[in-house]
Write an enzyme that holds these catalytic residues in place. Structure first.
Site, short mmCIF file in Angstrom:
data_model
loop_
_atom_site.label_atom_id
_atom_site.label_comp_id
_atom_site.label_asym_id
_atom_site.label_seq_id
_atom_site.Cartn_x
_atom_site.Cartn_y
_atom_site.Cartn_z
N SER A 255 29.84 35.40 25.64
CA SER A 255 30.57 34.32 26.31
C SER A 255 30.05 32.98 25.82
CB SER A 255 30.39 34.43 27.82
OG SER A 255 29.07 34.09 28.15
N LYS A 256 30.66 31.94 26.37
CA LYS A 256 30.33 30.56 25.98
C LYS A 256 28.83 30.27 26.01
CE LYS A 256 33.99 28.35 24.93
NZ LYS A 256 33.84 28.46 23.50
N ARG A 257 28.15 30.87 26.98
CA ARG A 257 26.73 30.52 27.10
C ARG A 257 25.91 31.03 25.90
NH1 ARG A 257 23.70 34.90 29.41
NH2 ARG A 257 25.18 36.54 29.92
#
Ligand code: GLU
Length: 486
Positions: free
Chosen positions: A255-257
């Site tokens: 994911s984005k993180r």
């Protein structure tokens, strides 16, 4: 025997950017098509009118083009199976929907949200898994007509079997069995008339003569529903291959993180398309040896579905960055310069220096940078005066008792070197070290710091040649003044 031509498709929903998972799916389809002299189709699945956007479609198209994954049929290219945007294919879906309703394989359902909610609650109270009751299956055609004439907007549901199993023959995962007991009469068209994903994908794959559906694992659970639709329509399904997920290094969902996840972001961060393609190919596919570097042509020659792994691939940004650095090191400096030409510093330096000077600087640093974005900083000392010296370098090389002597000797050397070329500079410098009874490194390190402000650069003699006699002398003099002020 007439062999059917391979036709595969990449069918993204344009609801966001081109994610690396999607790019890998596109790549595997593209490789498979090229390998088998087949056709690679791009189809935009934009029936979710609320979430789809033109901007996203444009981004996906742009990302695929940047990666070099050209499609034979699709938006912009056209083709004889179009249109290639689902939003333009409503009449095709209507035809098949009407066929299923007329055949009694699907039916109009007028159940309101409240009614469905009640069914769900009853299931919850009875601790049963919820399945639509099939209440509207029983409506007579008069009842249906009556409701339609009242202006009610029904959904269309397909009749699912009550029991039995469905086996998906997956080319990567083998046979996967699903129980029909868990499947209800699911919706194939919404009350606004638009088909649901499962229905549209079947109609499109069938009417576009798709032979192999290569897609993300998350769609494996949709496949029994799709097989039921094929069967109900009397159509032959394609072969399926579901590719495992890409996981983050900690094996959680990517994911984005975890940093950049879209092709556009990698592009903006200075990755080369060939590095990204090469890296993505190895995420879940392996030729059997542990070779790292592959061109698209080499991948086409070796690629096959059999070598795709069933287990999830773990994404490793460090490996991608290392690969990118390798490709940058091999890249032509003209290309590198044009790729960084939009950078403001590069624009300024391009106005100040001859093109050839910048190209030579790029040639020197090309194998030392990991991304294009590191290039301006990497060539800065070729284009700007030294604003500061590396602190550790100062302590190590400038604070030595003989630092001024060394640099003064080098100023003389710079002035006396008949031809200011790397080879001769090196010979002279080694000679000078002998004369001073020092090791060559004892001259090279302070010289590097004086000329670049850094302790780590490409070969000093090449740097000196490129900087030229004047600038070398000036910088050595500046360093001497600086050391005297310490
Ligand atoms: N549109 C679907 C998605 O973006 C892909 C459907 C498919 O490949 O069957 O996830």
């Amino acid at each position: 025997m007439i062999l059917q031509q391979v036709r595969v498709r990449f069918a993204p929903s344009p609801t966001g950017s081109l994610h690396i998972g999607g790019a890998r799916t596109a790549l595997f389809n593209w490789l498979f098509a090229r390998k088998h002299d087949g056709v690679f189709v791009l189809r935009l699945e934009d029936t979710d009118l609320l979430r789809s956007s033109e901007e996203s479609s444009a981004g996906i198209i742009d990302g695929l083009q940047w990666l070099g994954l050209n499609w034979d049929e699709g938006p912009e290219t056209g083709g004889s199976y179009g249109p290639y945007r689902q939003s333009e294919r409503l009449p095709v879906y209507r035809k098949y929907l009407e066929q299923l309703v007329a055949d009694g394989q699907a039916y109009y359902c007028f159940c309101s949200n409240e009614e469905l909610q009640q069914e769900k609650e009853a299931a919850r109270n009875g601790k049963r898994d919820y399945k639509y009751s099939g209440r509207c299956r029983e409506l007579t055609s008069e009842e249906v007509q009556q409701r339609l004439s009242q202006g009610l907007k029904p959904v269309i549901r397909i009749k699912a079997p009550d029991n039995g199993t469905c086996v998906v023959h997956d080319l990567i995962r083998g046979d996967v069995e699903f129980n029909y007991v868990l499947m209800d009469d699911f919706i194939i068209a919404k009350s606004d008339g638009w088909p649901t994903y499962n229905f549209a994908v079947v109609v499109d794959d069938a009417s576009m003569d798709i032979t192999h559906v290569i897609r993300a694992e998350e769609h494996l659970s949709n496949t029994p529903k799709q097989l039921l639709i094929y069967e109900s329509l009397g159509l032959t399904p394609p072969l399926f291959a579901h590719v495992s997920m890409i996981l983050a290094p900690d094996r959680s969902k990517l994911s984005k993180r975890h940093g950049a996840t879209s092709v556009q972001e990698f592009r903006e961060q200075g990755y080369l398309p060939e590095a990204l393609v090469n890296y993505l190919a190895l995420l879940g596919w392996s030729s059997g040896d542990d070779r790292d570097f592959w061109s698209l042509d080499e991948l086409v020659a070796e690629f096959d579905l059999e070598n795709i792994s069933r287990s999830p691939a773990v994404y490793d940004i460090e490996k991608l960055t290392w690969m990118n650095g390798n490709y940058l090191g091999k890249a032509d400096s003209e290309r590198l310069l044009s790729l960084v030409s939009n950078d403001n510093q590069i624009k300024r330096w391009s106005a100040l220096y001859p093109r050839d000077y910048l190209l030579q600087a790029l040639r020197l640093v090309g194998s030392r940078v990991k991304t294009l974005n590191e290039i301006p900083a990497a060539i800065e000392y070729f284009c700007e005066d030294i604003a500061a010296y590396d602190g550790k370098g100062v302590a190590k090389h400038f604070r030595k008792a003989d630092a001024v002597d060394i640099l003064t000797a080098l100023i003389e050397l710079v002035d006396n070197c008949t031809q200011f070329e790397a080879e001769l500079i090196e010979t002279r410098m080694r000679l000078q070290a002998d004369i001073m009874r020092l090791k060559a490194a004892e001259l090279i390190h302070p010289a590097r710091l004086a000329l670049s402000g850094r302790t780590n650069t490409p070969g000093l003699f090449e740097i000196m040649e490129l900087l030229g006699r004047e600038r070398c002398r000036q910088r050595l003099q500046n360093a001497v003044a600086y050391i005297r002020g310490l």
